[in-house]
Design a protein around this motif. Structure first.
Motif, short mmCIF file in Angstrom:
data_model
loop_
_atom_site.label_atom_id
_atom_site.label_comp_id
_atom_site.label_asym_id
_atom_site.label_seq_id
_atom_site.Cartn_x
_atom_site.Cartn_y
_atom_site.Cartn_z
N VAL A 35 59.57 72.26 8.95
CA VAL A 35 58.69 73.07 8.12
C VAL A 35 58.06 72.18 7.07
N ARG A 36 56.96 72.64 6.49
CA ARG A 36 56.23 71.83 5.50
C ARG A 36 56.62 72.25 4.09
N PRO A 37 56.51 71.34 3.13
CA PRO A 37 56.90 71.65 1.74
C PRO A 37 56.17 72.84 1.14
N ARG A 40 55.66 79.04 3.08
CA ARG A 40 56.24 80.19 2.38
C ARG A 40 57.67 80.42 2.87
N LEU A 41 58.58 80.67 1.94
CA LEU A 41 59.99 80.83 2.28
C LEU A 41 60.22 81.95 3.28
N GLY A 42 59.53 83.08 3.11
CA GLY A 42 59.70 84.19 4.02
C GLY A 42 59.37 83.80 5.46
N ASP A 43 58.31 82.98 5.64
CA ASP A 43 57.93 82.53 6.97
C ASP A 43 58.97 81.57 7.54
N VAL A 44 59.54 80.75 6.67
CA VAL A 44 60.55 79.79 7.11
C VAL A 44 61.82 80.51 7.56
N LEU A 45 62.24 81.53 6.79
CA LEU A 45 63.42 82.30 7.18
C LEU A 45 63.21 83.00 8.53
N ALA A 46 62.00 83.51 8.73
CA ALA A 46 61.69 84.16 10.02
C ALA A 46 61.75 83.15 11.15
N LYS A 47 61.27 81.93 10.91
CA LYS A 47 61.30 80.88 11.92
C LYS A 47 62.73 80.47 12.23
N MET A 48 63.56 80.35 11.19
CA MET A 48 64.95 79.97 11.39
C MET A 48 65.70 81.05 12.18
N THR A 49 65.39 82.31 11.90
CA THR A 49 66.01 83.40 12.64
C THR A 49 65.59 83.38 14.10
N LEU A 80 65.75 85.07 -5.16
CA LEU A 80 64.59 84.21 -5.00
C LEU A 80 63.50 84.93 -4.22
N SER A 81 62.25 84.84 -4.67
CA SER A 81 61.15 85.52 -3.99
C SER A 81 60.90 84.89 -2.63
N ILE A 82 60.61 85.72 -1.63
CA ILE A 82 60.30 85.20 -0.31
C ILE A 82 58.92 84.54 -0.29
N ASP A 83 58.16 84.67 -1.36
CA ASP A 83 56.86 84.00 -1.47
C ASP A 83 56.99 82.61 -2.07
N ALA A 84 58.20 82.21 -2.43
CA ALA A 84 58.41 80.88 -3.01
C ALA A 84 58.08 79.80 -1.98
N GLN A 210 61.29 91.96 -0.67
CA GLN A 210 60.61 90.99 -1.51
C GLN A 210 61.47 89.80 -1.87
N THR A 211 62.77 89.92 -1.73
CA THR A 211 63.66 88.84 -2.13
C THR A 211 64.52 88.38 -0.96
N VAL A 212 65.10 87.18 -1.13
CA VAL A 212 65.98 86.64 -0.09
C VAL A 212 67.13 87.59 0.18
N GLY A 213 67.68 88.18 -0.86
CA GLY A 213 68.80 89.09 -0.68
C GLY A 213 68.45 90.26 0.22
N GLU A 214 67.21 90.72 0.14
CA GLU A 214 66.77 91.82 0.99
C GLU A 214 66.51 91.35 2.42
N VAL A 215 65.95 90.15 2.56
CA VAL A 215 65.64 89.61 3.88
C VAL A 215 66.90 89.42 4.70
N VAL A 216 67.97 88.89 4.09
CA VAL A 216 69.20 88.60 4.83
C VAL A 216 70.15 89.77 4.84
N GLY A 217 69.73 90.92 4.34
CA GLY A 217 70.59 92.09 4.39
C GLY A 217 71.75 91.99 3.43
#
Length: 343
Positions: A35-37, A40-49, A80-84, A210-217
């Motif tokens: 991934v690139r620096p 967006r974190l939300g996109d990266v988490l989706a890719k990792m999943t 942490l915001s998923i838009d970070a 909106q946050t990492v905590g919500e994305v990962v359940g």
């Protein structure tokens, strides 16, 4: 079980040489995702999943190392915001090169809690090593392949019941730093298994996350039960199963843990961690004397947990100075008085 206990001190040197003859470039993935620096974190988490990754290298051009996104690090920052941007949460992993011994690389995977580890040469990412790659080499070493799982399994297993709340099961997993819990019935017979991945993929909420905590359940309705999220009829192995066969099942089914049972009565559990730890135990290192006193025979589970945490901590300290001795006395709290713990 340590390498010395497994094969004896004299044979350990011979076996270490055989294990370390397997080089990292022989087993690591030379094609890998990055991934690139500024991603967006939300996109990266989706890719990792999507790719079933716990770690992914950060690189501007897909070649030069710029950091690492680790699921373990991200999940601890659940607000942490998923838009970070990735650059704000990327970490610097330990330096592991293609010439690093496979026993040392296995130890790094365990010490850092990584599932994937970038292999870097002069700043360039040469490949990615996973715990699965360590498992895949076990069948090439007969002395390890034929070890019975009873020799390395954890005999004391924390379990959940089907009627337990998911939120309570997750709390236990977090507190013990484990990722799965066998689910047993009232007769203590295994009926399923529940893990972080199963829980995180369950769509508990409909609101926009909106946050990492919500994305990962990270939070769940109080009335959701373990039986709603568990995997029924999980893979189970018998006590006589070999390490090689256990590794083969884990790789084929893409699972990280195998309950060990006789007629569905739970006897223990073996994990990818245990198998990688077996390889890491052959690494050449100076010995540290560890002494834990104050525990009783029935405290075997707590002893194993303490030894694992202490060993991981001492390995981090060893980057600065070699520890020679660690002594801990445990005192227990009682209703009639307060025990003391000293270090």
């Amino acid at each position: 079980m340590t390498a010395e206990e497994l094969v004896g001190i004299n044979k350990k040197e011979v076996l270490r040489a055989k294990i370390e003859s397997i080089r990292l470039p022989d087993v690591m993935d030379k094609e890998f995702a990055t991934v690139r620096p500024d991603d967006r974190l939300g996109d990266v988490l989706a890719k990792m999943t999507e790719l079933d990754l716990h770690e992914i290298p950060v690189s501007q051009d897909g070649k030069r190392m710029a950091g690492l996104v680790s699921y373990g690090t991200v999940i601890r920052r659940k607000n942490l915001s998923i838009d970070a941007k990735v650059s704000t949460i990327a970490i610097t992993p330990p330096a592991v090169s293609p010439d690093t011994a496979i026993t040392e690389a296995a130890e790094v995977l365990l010490r850092e809690g990584y599932r994937q580890l970038p292999i870097v040469d002069n700043g360039r990412i040469e490949g990615v090593l996973s715990r699965g790659h360590i498992l895949s080499m076990l069948n090439n070493i007969p002395e390890l392949r034929d070890v019975p799982v009873e020799s390395i399994m954890s005999p004391e297993v924390r379990t959940a019941k089907g009627k337990d709340r998911v939120v309570d099961a997750v709390t236990v997993m977090r507190d013990l730093d484990i990722r799965i819990l066998p689910v047993v019935d009232d007769m203590e017979r295994i009926m399923g298994i529940v893990g972080f991945k199963d829980v995180a993929s369950y769509n508990w909420r409909e609101k926009k996350r909106q946050t990492v905590g919500e994305v990962v359940g990270d939070s769940y309705p109080a009335d959701v039960l373990v039986e709603s999220a568990m995997i029924e009829d999980p893979a189970i192995i018998a006590p006589g199963t070999t390490v090689g066969k256990a590794a083969e099942i884990m790789l084929k089914r893409n699972i990280s843990s195998l309950p060990i049972a006789e007629e569905r009565e739970l006897r223990g559990i073996v994990t990818r961690y245990d198998l990688v730890e077996l390889v890491a135990s052959f690494r050449r290192r100076d010995m540290m004397y560890m002494q834990i006193t104050g525990l009783e025979k029935g405290d075997r589970f707590e002893m194993d947990q303490m030894e694992r945490v202490i060993t991981q901590s001492m390995q981090k300290i060893a980057r600065i100075i070699d520890p020679l001795m660690f002594s801990l006395h445990v005192g227990k709290y009682h209703n009639e008085g307060v025990g003391l713990s000293t270090l």
